[in-house]
Design an enzyme around this catalytic site. Sequence first.
Site, short mmCIF file in Angstrom:
data_model
loop_
_atom_site.label_atom_id
_atom_site.label_comp_id
_atom_site.label_asym_id
_atom_site.label_seq_id
_atom_site.Cartn_x
_atom_site.Cartn_y
_atom_site.Cartn_z
N GLN A 160 -4.87 -2.12 9.29
CA GLN A 160 -4.69 -3.41 8.62
C GLN A 160 -5.28 -4.54 9.49
O GLN A 160 -4.93 -4.67 10.66
CB GLN A 160 -3.20 -3.66 8.35
N LYS B 212 0.84 -1.21 0.00
CA LYS B 212 0.00 0.00 0.00
C LYS B 212 0.87 1.25 0.00
O LYS B 212 0.60 2.22 -0.70
CB LYS B 212 -0.94 -0.02 1.21
N ASP C 141 -11.65 2.20 3.13
CA ASP C 141 -12.02 0.79 2.93
C ASP C 141 -13.53 0.61 2.88
O ASP C 141 -14.00 -0.50 2.61
CB ASP C 141 -11.47 -0.03 4.12
#
Length: 281
Positions: free
Chosen positions: A96, A52, A119
């Site tokens: 994460q 990322k 997200d």
Amino acid sequence: MTLLDGKKVAEHWRELTKKRVQAFVKKAGKPPGLAVILVGEDPASKVYVRNKKLECEQVGIRSFQHNIESFAPVESLYDLIRKLNLDSNIHGILVQLPLPDAFDKNKVLSLISPFKDPDGMTYENLGYSWAGQSRVKSCTPQGVMEILKYYKIPVAGKHAVVVGRSNIVGKPMALYLMEADATVTVCHSKTKNLEEITATADILVVAVGQPKLIGKAGVKKGAVVIDVGMHRPADGNLCGDVKFEELEGWASAVTPVPGGVGPMTIAMLMKNTVDLAELTV
Ligand code: NDP
């Protein structure tokens, strides 16, 4: 059989996002910012976080990495999220997953501001999506829809079967396919005669987290197969939830693992971060 090359589609998105980042910098005088929080030492999570960060560099998003030890007090994570929610240089906060046991995922998802949720995982954003008012779409299923679009695979009127019903992949996947006018069946671990159902799919999306669960017997001839699974076995050969090697000459199109859905998840994370940044100018 067409190989649905997620890397190629992600490359297309990288160029689009780069241009949007440049336009944002002109307007805002600073780049979009993405905070990535890694809790603990999970090796797969470390790889995802590193990828990322690299992708942020490629498109011009500023990334801020925060590492928290798995034995740190849980409040250190919650306080960090509260602080990032107020930081005007940060437009997206990504924690994460999975988290070590001591940390409460639900608490994390309730703390992240829905306006800094690239997200699309906060309960507010999931709720908006189910009401047909998506603010931020979940990255992986959004990436799948973009692969289907890129390869001009018709979805309307097709029977789509989604195997898996997690909040991050299966449920939003079913929703986006339904919004694209597919008729959708959702399967899960309690589904009886799984392969009989998957073998009726025109479009089959497998997101179960079980290596090579579905093979030729569970796929209709000519079906489009999207393999979301990602496994790193001891031999180092990455594989998915589908027996890719059985589908040559049988399925009409398949995503490979690696190089299928994975790169699109990151591409959509970048896109969503810019979407959120643009809300602030
Ligand atoms: P979860 O473990 O959260 O969910 C798995 C789902 O699969 C559950 O709904 C479960 O059913 C169902 N399931 C498990 N075993 C079976 C079975 N034998 N038959 C039918 N259904 C089953 O996983 P995620 O949704 O987070 O991820 C799924 C996979 O996708 C993983 O391999 C993950 O690594 C990968 N992934 C890949 C991404 C990428 O970018 N490529 C991004 C995100 C995930 P039940 O609800 O009944 O327990």
